[in-house]
Design an enzyme around this catalytic site. Structure first.
Site, PDB file in Angstrom:
ATOM      1  N   LYS A  22       9.659   2.969  -2.339  1.00 36.59           N
ATOM      2  CA  LYS A  22       9.244   2.498  -1.007  1.00 36.59           C
ATOM      3  C   LYS A  22       8.907   1.004  -1.039  1.00 36.59           C
ATOM      4  O   LYS A  22       9.354   0.238  -0.202  1.00 36.59           O
ATOM      5  CB  LYS A  22       8.011   3.274  -0.542  1.00 36.59           C
ATOM      6  N   ASN A  23       8.097   0.610  -2.027  1.00 34.67           N
ATOM      7  CA  ASN A  23       7.626  -0.773  -2.026  1.00 34.67           C
ATOM      8  C   ASN A  23       8.719  -1.773  -2.397  1.00 34.67           C
ATOM      9  O   ASN A  23       8.612  -2.953  -2.093  1.00 34.67           O
ATOM     10  CB  ASN A  23       6.403  -0.923  -2.941  1.00 34.67           C
ATOM     11  N   CYS A 119      -7.247  -2.534   6.181  1.00 35.32           N
ATOM     12  CA  CYS A 119      -6.832  -1.131   6.123  1.00 35.32           C
ATOM     13  C   CYS A 119      -7.803  -0.391   5.224  1.00 35.32           C
ATOM     14  O   CYS A 119      -8.746  -0.988   4.698  1.00 35.32           O
ATOM     15  CB  CYS A 119      -5.383  -0.994   5.668  1.00 35.32           C
ATOM     16  N   ARG A 124      -7.238  -7.020   2.793  1.00 39.84           N
ATOM     17  CA  ARG A 124      -5.818  -7.343   2.757  1.00 39.84           C
ATOM     18  C   ARG A 124      -5.440  -8.615   3.526  1.00 39.84           C
ATOM     19  O   ARG A 124      -4.656  -8.585   4.481  1.00 39.84           O
ATOM     20  CB  ARG A 124      -4.982  -6.148   3.248  1.00 39.84           C
ATOM     21  N   PRO A 125      -5.996  -9.756   3.106  1.00 41.01           N
ATOM     22  CA  PRO A 125      -5.634 -11.028   3.772  1.00 41.01           C
ATOM     23  C   PRO A 125      -4.189 -11.423   3.472  1.00 41.01           C
ATOM     24  O   PRO A 125      -3.567 -10.871   2.561  1.00 41.01           O
ATOM     25  CB  PRO A 125      -6.597 -12.041   3.134  1.00 41.01           C
ATOM     26  N   VAL A 126      -3.662 -12.380   4.247  1.00 43.96           N
ATOM     27  CA  VAL A 126      -2.299 -12.882   3.989  1.00 43.96           C
ATOM     28  C   VAL A 126      -2.318 -14.402   3.796  1.00 43.96           C
ATOM     29  O   VAL A 126      -1.303 -15.070   3.957  1.00 43.96           O
ATOM     30  CB  VAL A 126      -1.296 -12.481   5.114  1.00 43.96           C
ATOM     31  N   ASP A 127      -3.492 -14.938   3.444  1.00 47.08           N
ATOM     32  CA  ASP A 127      -3.618 -16.394   3.298  1.00 47.08           C
ATOM     33  C   ASP A 127      -2.635 -16.975   2.276  1.00 47.08           C
ATOM     34  O   ASP A 127      -2.099 -18.069   2.470  1.00 47.08           O
ATOM     35  CB  ASP A 127      -5.060 -16.767   2.901  1.00 47.08           C
ATOM     36  N   LEU A 128      -2.356 -16.230   1.205  1.00 45.37           N
ATOM     37  CA  LEU A 128      -1.457 -16.768   0.170  1.00 45.37           C
ATOM     38  C   LEU A 128      -0.023 -16.828   0.684  1.00 45.37           C
ATOM     39  O   LEU A 128       0.718 -17.772   0.368  1.00 45.37           O
ATOM     40  CB  LEU A 128      -1.537 -15.920  -1.102  1.00 45.37           C
ATOM     41  N   ASP A 320      -1.991   1.465  -7.463  1.00 46.00           N
ATOM     42  CA  ASP A 320      -1.446   2.562  -6.654  1.00 46.00           C
ATOM     43  C   ASP A 320      -1.453   3.900  -7.394  1.00 46.00           C
ATOM     44  O   ASP A 320      -1.068   4.928  -6.817  1.00 46.00           O
ATOM     45  CB  ASP A 320      -0.010   2.232  -6.208  1.00 46.00           C
ATOM     46  N   ARG A 412       3.750   8.618   4.329  1.00 48.63           N
ATOM     47  CA  ARG A 412       4.192   7.213   4.289  1.00 48.63           C
ATOM     48  C   ARG A 412       4.831   6.866   2.952  1.00 48.63           C
ATOM     49  O   ARG A 412       5.596   5.903   2.859  1.00 48.63           O
ATOM     50  CB  ARG A 412       2.990   6.282   4.520  1.00 48.63           C
TER      51      ARG A 412
HETATM   52  N1  EPU Z   1      -4.458 -11.045  -1.524  1.00 52.45           N
HETATM   53  C1  EPU Z   1      -5.073 -12.166  -1.061  1.00 52.45           C
HETATM   54  N2  EPU Z   1      -4.382 -12.976  -0.221  1.00 52.45           N
HETATM   55  C2  EPU Z   1      -3.099 -12.712   0.155  1.00 52.45           C
HETATM   56  C3  EPU Z   1      -2.477 -11.564  -0.320  1.00 52.45           C
HETATM   57  C4  EPU Z   1      -3.180 -10.740  -1.175  1.00 52.45           C
HETATM   58  O1  EPU Z   1      -6.223 -12.432  -1.394  1.00 52.45           O
HETATM   59  O2  EPU Z   1      -2.534 -13.508   0.914  1.00 52.45           O
HETATM   60  C5  EPU Z   1      -5.174 -10.149  -2.435  1.00 52.45           C
HETATM   61  C6  EPU Z   1      -5.268  -8.721  -1.905  1.00 52.45           C
HETATM   62  O3  EPU Z   1      -6.387  -8.567  -1.038  1.00 52.45           O
HETATM   63  C7  EPU Z   1      -5.406  -7.925  -3.178  1.00 52.45           C
HETATM   64  C8  EPU Z   1      -4.506  -8.701  -4.144  1.00 52.45           C
HETATM   65  O4  EPU Z   1      -4.392 -10.014  -3.609  1.00 52.45           O
HETATM   66  O5  EPU Z   1      -6.732  -7.993  -3.664  1.00 52.45           O
HETATM   67  C9  EPU Z   1      -3.130  -8.116  -4.324  1.00 52.45           C
HETATM   68  O6  EPU Z   1      -2.544  -7.846  -3.048  1.00 52.45           O
HETATM   69  P1  EPU Z   1      -0.976  -7.928  -2.826  1.00 52.45           P
HETATM   70  O7  EPU Z   1      -0.670  -9.022  -1.883  1.00 52.45           O
HETATM   71  O8  EPU Z   1      -0.277  -7.936  -4.139  1.00 52.45           O
HETATM   72  O9  EPU Z   1      -0.680  -6.551  -2.077  1.00 52.45           O
HETATM   73  P2  EPU Z   1       0.532  -6.308  -1.097  1.00 52.45           P
HETATM   74  O10 EPU Z   1       1.674  -7.119  -1.527  1.00 52.45           O
HETATM   75  O11 EPU Z   1       0.064  -6.430   0.308  1.00 52.45           O
HETATM   76  C10 EPU Z   1       1.697  -4.400  -2.418  1.00 52.45           C
HETATM   77  C11 EPU Z   1       1.983  -2.937  -2.201  1.00 52.45           C
HETATM   78  C12 EPU Z   1       0.695  -2.149  -2.305  1.00 52.45           C
HETATM   79  C13 EPU Z   1       0.084  -2.397  -3.693  1.00 52.45           C
HETATM   80  C14 EPU Z   1      -0.152  -3.903  -3.897  1.00 52.45           C
HETATM   81  C15 EPU Z   1      -0.664  -4.244  -5.274  1.00 52.45           C
HETATM   82  C16 EPU Z   1       3.860  -2.924  -0.669  1.00 52.45           C
HETATM   83  C17 EPU Z   1       4.390  -2.594   0.678  1.00 52.45           C
HETATM   84  N3  EPU Z   1       2.551  -2.738  -0.865  1.00 52.45           N
HETATM   85  O12 EPU Z   1       0.806  -4.774  -1.365  1.00 52.45           O
HETATM   86  O13 EPU Z   1       1.071  -0.774  -2.205  1.00 52.45           O
HETATM   87  O14 EPU Z   1      -1.137  -1.715  -3.801  1.00 52.45           O
HETATM   88  O15 EPU Z   1       1.101  -4.592  -3.701  1.00 52.45           O
HETATM   89  O16 EPU Z   1       0.193  -3.778  -6.247  1.00 52.45           O
HETATM   90  O17 EPU Z   1       4.598  -3.328  -1.544  1.00 52.45           O
HETATM   91  C18 EPU Z   1       0.777   1.494  -1.740  1.00 52.45           C
HETATM   92  O18 EPU Z   1       1.992   1.647  -1.956  1.00 52.45           O
HETATM   93  O19 EPU Z   1      -0.026   2.447  -1.633  1.00 52.45           O
HETATM   94  C19 EPU Z   1       0.253   0.129  -1.609  1.00 52.45           C
HETATM   95  C20 EPU Z   1      -0.910  -0.145  -1.026  1.00 52.45           C
END
Ligand code: EPU
Length: 442
Positions: A22-23, A119, A124-128, A320, A412
């Site tokens: 999925k991911n 969530c 789950r910020p997206v700042d990066l 996960d 999901r």
């Molecule tokens: N983070 C930030 N800023 C950002 C993005 C992330 O601080 O801009 C932090 C997050 O809050 C977290 C860490 O960085 O503490 C890692 O988050 P990441 O961005 O890697 O998570 P993601 O890309 O949103 C994906 C998977 C998640 C999985 C994480 C970590 C998908 C669709 N989702 O999320 O999968 O837990 O990587 O491996 O690929 C799941 O499948 O159940 C799931 C939640």
């Protein structure tokens, strides 16, 4: 809403196959937005999230099938390159929608995407993501809860970008910046990139489309921008989290399980912990030699040992699989210590497992699990995708009946899980929550 009714402690035996990831699928599907030729993906799992992604891509001008199928490839063709908006209604049901941001910006020069909210597993910020795209020259502002991103005249420009954050690298952030950089002018270097196998798979697809990416799978990815990308076909890697969940299933008391299509090469940290506990994992004699699609058997030694486990970015133990590992450790004698370093609040399964007799003491990002002889079935509530999987594992191992409500969370990430567990001997049934009382199980 659906619920699962599980009669626990039935002996399990047989084979179960992991589906496509999925991911990996979500950013790969979004990569279709980078070109005007069709993208043909096989092994796209038929899940709520992939169906939502198809729905979103259709709104973004793509010709798509109604839903993915395991038997037929999924073809996505970005026929109309004018729409640029991902609505909040879709984004709030699927955070993975954010991975359309980079491709839209790179190819269409503009994107308006609802900012994902928090969530169940954390903020789950997206700042990066935004910082990385800004480094490529994008102008980004927030308008009425939407991220509005615009590429400079002449398009995105390559740059050196450090993408590490307080909790390590970001997986979808790396996917967004890497995808966008394929069409930027000049060279981009992403430092502290996510090393997850899903990123390697995305880079493989993008290179097949004509991109020039090297280093994916390591913390430094280099992308040399090209003028355009072209259509290709690609088979998605198997789901390491689904396969890992099945390994945990095989580690449950009484289970004797073979896992097919198992990306064991991407599960080293998980195998290390399981072997430490007392679970043997072996390739079958007829296993494919490709260790991303292996067949493995899981067997349990006589006595299991408590362990320590810390979630980390890949190749460490995946967040996960933390909840599923906790369900397993609940019946392992001694005190196990689980520390969650990626999403420190990801413990909503703890109170539910406690309802089933688990002894768990949680403080901050750490939980101490004191093994009990057996779990006891109980009515519980699924709170998020992986927490739901842990409750299924716990329910299968527990004595008596477990009812798990809100299994839409599970749907999901695991396609028709109950249909795949029944042939192993599991007594698990999907019911409508409304029907629970009449059949006397409320
Ligand atoms: N983070 C930030 N800023 C950002 C993005 C992330 O601080 O801009 C932090 C997050 O809050 C977290 C860490 O960085 O503490 C890692 O988050 P990441 O961005 O890697 O998570 P993601 O890309 O949103 C994906 C998977 C998640 C999985 C994480 C970590 C998908 C669709 N989702 O999320 O999968 O837990 O990587 O491996 O690929 C799941 O499948 O159940 C799931 C939640």
């Amino acid at each position: 809403m659906d619920a699962f009714v599980i009669e626990g402690a039935a002996p399990l035996t047989g084979s179960i196959k992991a589906n496509g990831s999925k991911n990996a699928a979500l950013p790969l599907m979004a990569a279709a937005l980078l070109m005007d030729e069709p993208l043909v993906l096989s092994d796209v799992p038929d899940l709520a999230d992939t169906r939502n992604m198809l729905h979103l891509l259709a709104e973004l001008g793509c010709d798509v099938p109604q839903r993915p199928s395991c038997d037929e490839p999924t073809t996505i063709h970005a026929a109309d390159a004018s729409p640029c908006t991902a609505r909040y209604d879709i984004v709030r049901t699927m955070r993975g929608s954010i991975c359309t941001l980079g491709p839209l910006l790179a190819r269409r020069g503009h994107a308006r995407i609802a900012m994902p909210g928090g969530c169940a597993i954390g903020d789950r910020p997206v700042d990066l993501h935004l910082r990385g795209l800004q480094a490529l020259g994008a102008e980004i502002e927030l308008d009425s809860g939407d991220i509005v991103a615009t590429a400079p005249t002449g398009g995105l420009r390559g740059a050196s970008i450090f993408l590490g954050g307080a909790f390590g690298p970001t997986v979808l952030g790396t996917a967004n910046v890497m995808s966008a950089a394929t069409l930027a002018q000049g060279e981009t270097i992403i430092e502290s990139a996510a090393c997850e196998p899903e990123i390697t798979d995305l880079a493989k697809l993008l290179n097949a489309m004509g991109a020039q990416i090297s280093g994916a799978g390591s913390p430094r990815i280099t992308i040399r921008g090209v003028r355009e990308l072209s259509g290709t076909s690609h088979r998605i890697i198997p789901d390491r989290i689904e396969a890992g969940t099945f390994l945990m299933l095989g580690a449950l008391d009484g289970a004797d399980i073979t896992v097919e299509n198992c990306p064991i090469d991407a599960l080293m940290a998980v195998c290390d912990r399981l072997e430490r506990i007392g679970i043997d994992i072996a390739l079958t004699p007829d296993s494919p030699t490709d260790l991303m699609r292996a067949t493995v058997t899981v067997s349990r030694r006589d006595s299991l040992q408590a362990t320590r486990l810390t979630t980390q970015p890949h190749p460490g133990f995946p967040t996960d699989l933390q909840a599923q590992a906790m369900a397993l450790l609940c019946t392992v004698r001694g005190h196990s210590i689980i520390t969650e370093r990626i999403f420190p609040e990801r413990f909503l399964h703890v109170p539910e497992l406690s309802r089933m007799g688990a002894q768990i003491f949680r403080q901050g990002p750490t939980a101490v699990v004191s093994g009990v002889d057996h779990l006891v079935g109980a009515p519980v509530m699924a709170s998020d995708l992986r927490a739901s999987a842990s409750l299924v594992l716990a329910g299968l191992a527990a004595q008596g009946q477990t009812i798990i409500r809100r299994v839409y969370h599970l749907d999901r990430g695991y396609a028709s899980l109950e249909d795949r567990l029944v042939p192993l001997g599991a007594q698990i049934q999907r019911v409508d929550e409304k029907d629970l009382a009449p059949i006397g199980v409320c």
